[in-house]
Write an enzyme that holds these catalytic residues in place. Structure first.
Site, PDB file in Angstrom:
ATOM      1  N   ASP A  87       5.773  -6.959  -2.301  1.00  0.00           N
ATOM      2  CA  ASP A  87       5.794  -7.474  -0.994  1.00  0.00           C
ATOM      3  C   ASP A  87       4.347  -7.914  -0.532  1.00  0.00           C
ATOM      4  OD1 ASP A  87       4.784  -4.718  -1.675  1.00  0.00           O
ATOM      5  OD2 ASP A  87       5.049  -4.225   0.535  1.00  0.00           O
ATOM      6  N   GLU A 146       5.739  -1.796  -1.091  1.00  0.00           N
ATOM      7  CA  GLU A 146       4.695  -0.950  -1.424  1.00  0.00           C
ATOM      8  C   GLU A 146       3.737  -0.770  -0.211  1.00  0.00           C
ATOM      9  OE1 GLU A 146       0.741   0.233  -1.801  1.00  0.00           O
ATOM     10  OE2 GLU A 146       1.070  -1.527  -1.541  1.00  0.00           O
ATOM     11  N   GLU A 147       3.430  -1.920   0.599  1.00  0.00           N
ATOM     12  CA  GLU A 147       2.724  -1.865   1.746  1.00  0.00           C
ATOM     13  C   GLU A 147       3.168  -1.044   2.882  1.00  0.00           C
ATOM     14  OE1 GLU A 147      -0.263  -3.212   1.422  1.00  0.00           O
ATOM     15  OE2 GLU A 147      -0.092  -4.904   0.362  1.00  0.00           O
TER      16      GLU A 147
HETATM   17 ZN   LIG Z   1      -2.158  -3.768  -0.026  1.00  0.00          ZN
HETATM   18 ZN   LIG Z   2      -1.724  -3.704  -2.899  1.00  0.00          ZN
END
Ligand SMILES: [Zn+2]
Ligand SMILES: [Zn+2]
Length: 397
Positions: A87, A146-147
């Site tokens: 992402d 992930e963010e």
């Molecule tokens: Zn990041």
């Molecule tokens: Zn990262």
């Protein structure tokens, strides 16, 4: 080195070198078309297609937009997962002199995940061609979100970690010079959690505060009070962070608001500290608010534990990195208080998350990750590919 060793070395060299142009091209393509957390549809399509072309068995839509791709060597052995996050961030890209620029206004690969996907596909390409040189199974895990620390858990719930014996993951790291790799047994990234605090007061006239309960004044006290959790309650040898990143309240200069909302994050290196920080924020905010006749409501948001590499895998990655960049270019990583939900995979199987330097040495200090001016040095990409390939061959060799 034995003759067989020399021949293998030549095969690794040629397999890795053969991926170079494609890795750079893939990274640029992803950089042009960044996709935000949970809507990585085109990125997922790209990785699924590429993996299928390489002969991997592909499962898309894993825990949302996640993609799993498996390659069986046909010989018994462990299953190794290579995990890459996909992402981008909601940032309007800025700055001059880039080799490639985002074409999706308001979205930007400002953390290097475009490179993670490209390097993992590059390693997969090399490892598919080296299939006779390893045993067991190779799993690629392309993770969304992930963010926002919410991509790994849904994938795990959907079976992504089932049967996995070892995990390797890579993060490009701009503060580290290109050509260097940093590895560490134990904690490399801290935990990362988010929370919301709602301070409920009672609105009124800005000129007659005694007839109201001002949540803005309470908020100011709460923000200062919770910082003392770090300065007075946390060991100076146990790094921890509390940040309030957003405060919202009120509508006009002369109106006392009804309520205020604070959004914040905590970071900790030790797992016990993670829980303690969140508990104490709730306790202190509640006590401070009630002292002023207001109420505090604490809500825990998404989060992930510290990222921990096991000693044996860290050792093996260290050797792979040394074979790639030379012993004197491998550092022991210093723990960093950013988070990464690769931690959830590493809780289920031993493994190692390591950093590949991606700072332009000639440009001096580089803008930090998550900055609109962030950029990577593409010369880092082959270093990541080769380290991943060598580490994989150590695990599955
Ligand atoms: Zn990041
Ligand atoms: Zn990262």
């Amino acid at each position: 080195m034995s003759d067989t060793g020399t021949a293998l070395e030549a095969r690794i060299r040629s397999a890795v070198d053969g991926t170079h142009d494609d890795v750079v091209e893939t990274r640029r393509r992803l950089h042009r078309h960044p996709e935000l957390s949970k809507v990585e549809h085109h990125t997922a399509e790209l990785v699924a297609q590429r993996s299928a072309d390489l002969g991997f068995e592909v499962r898309a839509g894993v825990g949302g937009t996640g993609v799993i791709a498996d390659l069986d060597s046909g010989r018994p052995g462990p299953m190794l997962m290579l995990r890459a996050d996909m992402d981008a961030l909601p940032i309007l890209e800025q700055g001059e002199g880039r080799v490639v620029t985002s074409e999706n206004d308001g979205a930007m690969h400002a953390c290097g995940h475009d490179g993670h996907v490209a390097m993992t596909l590059g390693a997969a390409t090399a490892l598919a061609s080296l299939r006779d040189d390893w045993s067991g199974r190779l799993r690629l895990c392309f993770q969304p979100a992930e963010e926002v620390a919410s991509g790994a858990m849904p994938m795990i719930a959907d079976g992504a970690a089932d049967g996995v014996d070892r995990v390797l993951g890579i993060h490009l790291w701009a503060p580290l010079e290109t050509g260097r790799v940093a590895v560490k047994a134990g904690v490399i990234f801290g935990s990362a959690d988010s929370f919301t605090l709602t301070i409920q007061g009672r609105g009124g006239h800005g000129g007659m505060p005694h007839t109201a309960i001002d949540p803005v004044v309470v908020t100011a006290q709460v923000i200062l009070a919770i910082q003392s959790i770090i300065s007075r309650e946390t060991s100076p040898f146990s790094p921890a962070v509390i940040t309030i990143g957003r405060v919202t309240a009120g509508t006009a200069f002369n109106v006392i608001a009804d309520s205020a909302e604070l959004l914040g994050t905590t970071r900790a290196i030790e797992i016990a500290e993670r829980e303690r920080l969140l508990t104490r924020i709730a306790e202190i905010a509640t006590a401070v608010a009630s002292g002023y006749g207001a109420q505090a409501l604490f809500t825990r948001g998404t989060g992930c534990p510290p990222v921990v590499s096991d000693a044996a895998t860290a050792d093996l990655v260290q050797r792979a990195a040394a074979a790639t960049v030379g012993d004197d270019h491998v550092d022991i990583a210093v723990p960093i208080t950013v988070g990464d939900d690769v931690a959830c995979f590493l809780q289920r199987a031993p493994g190692c998350y390591f950093l590949v330097g991606a700072g332009h040495p000639e440009r001096g200090p580089v803008p930090p990750h998550h900055s609109a001016y962030f950029d990577i040095d593409e010369a880092a990409l082959p270093v990541g590919v080769e380290t991943l390939v060598r580490a994989t061959l150590e695990v599955l060799g």
